[in-house]
Motif scaffolding. Structure first.
Motif, mmCIF file in Angstrom:
data_model
loop_
_atom_site.group_PDB
_atom_site.id
_atom_site.type_symbol
_atom_site.label_atom_id
_atom_site.label_comp_id
_atom_site.label_asym_id
_atom_site.label_seq_id
_atom_site.Cartn_x
_atom_site.Cartn_y
_atom_site.Cartn_z
ATOM 1 N N PHE A 112 0.873 -1.164 0.000
ATOM 2 C CA PHE A 112 0.000 0.000 0.000
ATOM 3 C C PHE A 112 0.907 1.209 0.000
ATOM 4 O O PHE A 112 1.904 1.226 0.725
ATOM 5 N N VAL A 132 -0.950 -0.908 -4.246
ATOM 6 C CA VAL A 132 -2.278 -0.324 -4.101
ATOM 7 C C VAL A 132 -2.102 1.121 -3.646
ATOM 8 O O VAL A 132 -1.458 1.379 -2.634
ATOM 9 N N ALA A 139 -3.387 4.113 -1.865
ATOM 10 C CA ALA A 139 -4.386 4.390 -0.841
ATOM 11 C C ALA A 139 -5.113 5.695 -1.138
ATOM 12 O O ALA A 139 -4.500 6.696 -1.472
ATOM 13 N N ARG A 140 -6.408 5.650 -1.002
ATOM 14 C CA ARG A 140 -7.238 6.839 -1.194
ATOM 15 C C ARG A 140 -7.131 7.755 0.030
ATOM 16 O O ARG A 140 -7.145 8.970 -0.094
ATOM 17 N N TYR A 157 -8.207 -1.929 5.317
ATOM 18 C CA TYR A 157 -8.191 -2.437 3.946
ATOM 19 C C TYR A 157 -8.372 -3.947 3.855
ATOM 20 O O TYR A 157 -8.373 -4.499 2.759
ATOM 21 N N ASP A 201 -10.643 -5.915 1.271
ATOM 22 C CA ASP A 201 -10.302 -5.902 -0.150
ATOM 23 C C ASP A 201 -8.946 -6.532 -0.464
ATOM 24 O O ASP A 201 -8.561 -6.620 -1.634
ATOM 25 N N TRP A 206 -7.096 -7.521 -4.211
ATOM 26 C CA TRP A 206 -5.896 -6.830 -4.680
ATOM 27 C C TRP A 206 -4.716 -7.789 -4.831
ATOM 28 O O TRP A 206 -3.920 -7.661 -5.746
ATOM 29 N N GLN A 252 -7.223 2.391 -5.103
ATOM 30 C CA GLN A 252 -8.194 1.966 -4.100
ATOM 31 C C GLN A 252 -9.545 2.559 -4.415
ATOM 32 O O GLN A 252 -9.723 3.636 -4.845
#
Length: 132
Positions: free
Chosen positions: A41, A87, A89-90, A115, A118, A122, A132
């Motif tokens: 992430f 990934v 991250a938002r 997270y 999900d 991923w 994300q």
């Protein structure tokens, strides 16, 4: 350390250091306990997060840069340490939302808690960079 489903132990810190050395990445967390391959992430740097928020970011350029980064890292680590994906991250990781300690260290448990639902999707993706 965490253990993959293949029975290999992975130390995330050296891989995270490689990720964090990239100018696009502010913070990273390598995880994947119980999965075949680890994944990472990342929280993009502040400038890129602002550009994404106001719609001026070039997502294709970000993906290309992170794809190049993951390919380089995967050349430098052992086979069982190779990242399956990154990934993006938002969320911004901060003390206020529980992702960071007061000394600015990432809380791995917070990443897993936020997270976790999900992670399987991923980890199995064929894409190198996932939003994300």
């Amino acid at each position: 350390l965490f253990k993959t489903s293949k029975g290999k132990y992975i130390s995330p810190a050296p891989i995270e250091n490689m990720l964090n050395a990239d100018l696009a990445v502010e913070l990273s967390c390598v995880t994947g306990a119980g999965f075949a391959q680890p994944f990472a992430f990342v929280m993009l740097n502040e400038s890129l997060r602002k550009q994404l928020a106001n719609g001026t970011a070039d997502k294709a350029a970000i993906v290309a840069g992170l794809t190049q980064l993951i390919n380089q890292i995967n050349k430098d680590v052992e086979e069982w340490e190779r990242l399956s994906c990154i990934v993006i991250a938002r969320d911004e990781w901060a003390i206020d939302n529980g992702f960071l300690t007061p000394t600015m260290k990432l809380k791995r448990g917070a990443v897993d808690d936020n997270y976790g639902q999900d992670m399987a999707k991923w980890a199995e993706t064929k894409e190198k960079v996932v939003w994300q």
